[in-house]
Design a protein around this motif. Sequence first.
Motif, short mmCIF file in Angstrom:
data_model
loop_
_atom_site.label_atom_id
_atom_site.label_comp_id
_atom_site.label_asym_id
_atom_site.label_seq_id
_atom_site.Cartn_x
_atom_site.Cartn_y
_atom_site.Cartn_z
N SER A 39 2.25 5.68 -0.45
CA SER A 39 1.53 5.47 0.82
C SER A 39 1.09 6.80 1.40
O SER A 39 -0.01 6.91 1.96
N HIS A 40 1.91 7.84 1.25
CA HIS A 40 1.53 9.17 1.75
C HIS A 40 0.26 9.65 1.04
O HIS A 40 -0.67 10.13 1.69
N ALA A 41 0.23 9.51 -0.27
CA ALA A 41 -0.93 9.97 -1.05
C ALA A 41 -2.19 9.21 -0.64
O ALA A 41 -3.27 9.80 -0.49
N ARG A 42 -2.05 7.92 -0.41
CA ARG A 42 -3.23 7.13 -0.01
C ARG A 42 -3.71 7.52 1.39
O ARG A 42 -4.91 7.57 1.65
N MET A 43 -2.78 7.78 2.31
CA MET A 43 -3.18 8.16 3.67
C MET A 43 -3.81 9.55 3.69
O MET A 43 -4.76 9.80 4.44
N GLN A 44 -3.29 10.46 2.84
CA GLN A 44 -3.91 11.79 2.78
C GLN A 44 -5.33 11.67 2.22
O GLN A 44 -6.26 12.31 2.72
N ALA A 45 -5.51 10.83 1.21
CA ALA A 45 -6.85 10.63 0.64
C ALA A 45 -7.78 10.03 1.69
O ALA A 45 -8.96 10.42 1.79
N ALA A 46 -7.26 9.10 2.51
CA ALA A 46 -8.09 8.47 3.55
C ALA A 46 -8.51 9.50 4.59
O ALA A 46 -9.67 9.55 5.02
N LEU A 47 -7.57 10.36 4.99
CA LEU A 47 -7.89 11.37 6.00
C LEU A 47 -8.92 12.37 5.46
O LEU A 47 -9.87 12.74 6.16
N THR A 48 -8.72 12.78 4.21
CA THR A 48 -9.65 13.74 3.60
C THR A 48 -11.05 13.13 3.49
O THR A 48 -12.06 13.79 3.75
N LEU A 49 -11.11 11.84 3.15
CA LEU A 49 -12.39 11.14 3.02
C LEU A 49 -13.08 10.98 4.37
O LEU A 49 -14.30 11.19 4.50
N GLU A 103 -19.18 2.47 10.05
CA GLU A 103 -19.79 1.66 8.99
C GLU A 103 -19.16 1.93 7.62
O GLU A 103 -19.50 1.25 6.64
N GLN A 104 -18.28 2.91 7.54
CA GLN A 104 -17.64 3.21 6.25
C GLN A 104 -16.86 1.97 5.79
O GLN A 104 -16.23 1.30 6.60
N PRO A 105 -16.88 1.71 4.48
CA PRO A 105 -16.18 0.51 3.98
C PRO A 105 -14.68 0.55 4.26
O PRO A 105 -14.10 1.63 4.47
N ASN A 106 -14.06 -0.62 4.25
CA ASN A 106 -12.65 -0.73 4.59
C ASN A 106 -11.74 0.02 3.63
O ASN A 106 -10.69 0.52 4.03
N GLY A 107 -12.10 0.09 2.35
CA GLY A 107 -11.20 0.69 1.36
C GLY A 107 -9.90 -0.09 1.32
O GLY A 107 -9.89 -1.31 1.49
N ASP A 108 -8.78 0.62 1.14
CA ASP A 108 -7.49 -0.08 1.18
C ASP A 108 -7.03 -0.19 2.63
O ASP A 108 -7.68 0.34 3.55
N PHE A 109 -5.91 -0.84 2.85
CA PHE A 109 -5.41 -1.06 4.21
C PHE A 109 -5.20 0.27 4.94
O PHE A 109 -5.52 0.42 6.13
N GLY A 110 -4.67 1.27 4.21
CA GLY A 110 -4.42 2.57 4.82
C GLY A 110 -5.71 3.24 5.29
O GLY A 110 -5.76 3.83 6.37
N GLN A 111 -6.75 3.13 4.48
CA GLN A 111 -8.05 3.72 4.84
C GLN A 111 -8.61 3.03 6.08
O GLN A 111 -9.18 3.68 6.96
N THR A 112 -8.46 1.71 6.16
CA THR A 112 -8.90 0.96 7.34
C THR A 112 -8.17 1.44 8.59
O THR A 112 -8.77 1.62 9.64
N MET A 113 -6.86 1.64 8.46
CA MET A 113 -6.09 2.05 9.63
C MET A 113 -6.36 3.50 10.02
O MET A 113 -6.32 3.85 11.19
N MET A 114 -6.67 4.35 9.03
CA MET A 114 -7.04 5.74 9.35
C MET A 114 -8.37 5.75 10.11
O MET A 114 -8.52 6.44 11.12
N ARG A 115 -9.35 4.97 9.63
CA ARG A 115 -10.64 4.88 10.32
C ARG A 115 -10.42 4.38 11.76
O ARG A 115 -11.00 4.89 12.71
#
Lengths: 152, 251
Positions: B153-163, B86-98
């Motif tokens: 993109s690396h920084a965004r994916m790391q933020a997505a994983l940490t979140l 149920e976590q929001p999509n965020g950016d594309f990277g966050q969606t793909m990490m989820r």
Amino acid sequence: MNASVDQLWIWLQDVPDPEIPVISVVDLGIVRDVAWDTSALVVTVTPTYSGCPATAVIALDITTALQGHGVKDVRIETQISPPWTTDWLSDAGRKKLNAYGIAPPSPSGGPEACPQCKSTALSKISQFASTPCKAMWRCDDCLEPFDYFKCI
Amino acid sequence: MDSDLFEFACRMGDNTLVLGHRVSEWCGLAPVLEEDIALANTALDLIGQTQMWLGLAAQAEGKDRSADDLAMLRDVWDFRSVLLVEQPNGDFGQTMMRQFLFDAWHVAQLDALKTSSHQQVSDIASKSVKEAMYHVDRSADTVIALGDGSEESHARMQAALTLLWPYAGEVFEDDTVDQAMADKGIAPLPSTLRPAFDARVRDVMAQSTLQIPDTEFAHKGGKTGARHSEHLGHMLTQMQWLQRAYPQAQW
């Protein structure tokens, strides 16, 4: 008098798949059984992908076609097991797909050749294409993008 | 009524329903056309799987409710989806990490359910796992490409994983429903799937040059329905809007 099961299969051979009208629902391998249940005809159909939006249209098309041949009472039953596999695509269906510009499924996990120019220099663009059952590829020689029917 | 089977089938179906709806929110908005189509196809698969799981739940409940009734006429507290989906999509990277964190569990779960003692559970899993294999191939590839991509993109994916990492553990928490399912040979105990999940995630994160947070902490409450996050209620007001405005409306 009820039509024979053999005759019913011949009629079904003329019902096109709504997404890929060049092949029939029989070529696609999704009609699993045709049998009379007293006065009603039961056609057992299996979905290609569980969320395939064409499933409802396929049921309607089969019913309409058979009613056109005088079969009054048609019942469509959905069966998910065994799950549909691209191994059930008929040889005739594979040839028709290729002639239509869709590369048929191949055990190697990718298309064997470009449906247009037959080149084997190919690159994958996306795992998913216009429908869930296809991936998108590109020919590196003639540069045409094309659909590939994924193995499942 | 088989209440343990009902709970179990709701958990499976609510996970695919909520994630399927979330992913469908990208339709028409993804960064490139191919990704837009891939996201829509993934959402379709998940919603298709939902019809099967919630159909089984309705049957186990035996109260004459349909899969559609369960999807569209229940409110937040009756949903059994994990907090991750149920976590929001965020950016594309966050969606793909989820998606990847979900897929890595989903494939392991469906693979185990293929040999379920319950015939319908085994049939649904055998059908769904073929689709889930394509999902995890794609989500893993995308996480690797973006993680091991540009500085941005690396920084965004790391933020997505940490979140999202603290939301990844809930699916592995065992409770009495899980124990009942395991005792009957219907489903594996969730904690037993963790090693396969960890191995896949570690491998993909290493290739992605991303650091898995050093914590075992897992947010809980979605799977039991005790404490969903605020996001689910907002999502349901969108998803169930038509049935709320026009009760019993038919397609």
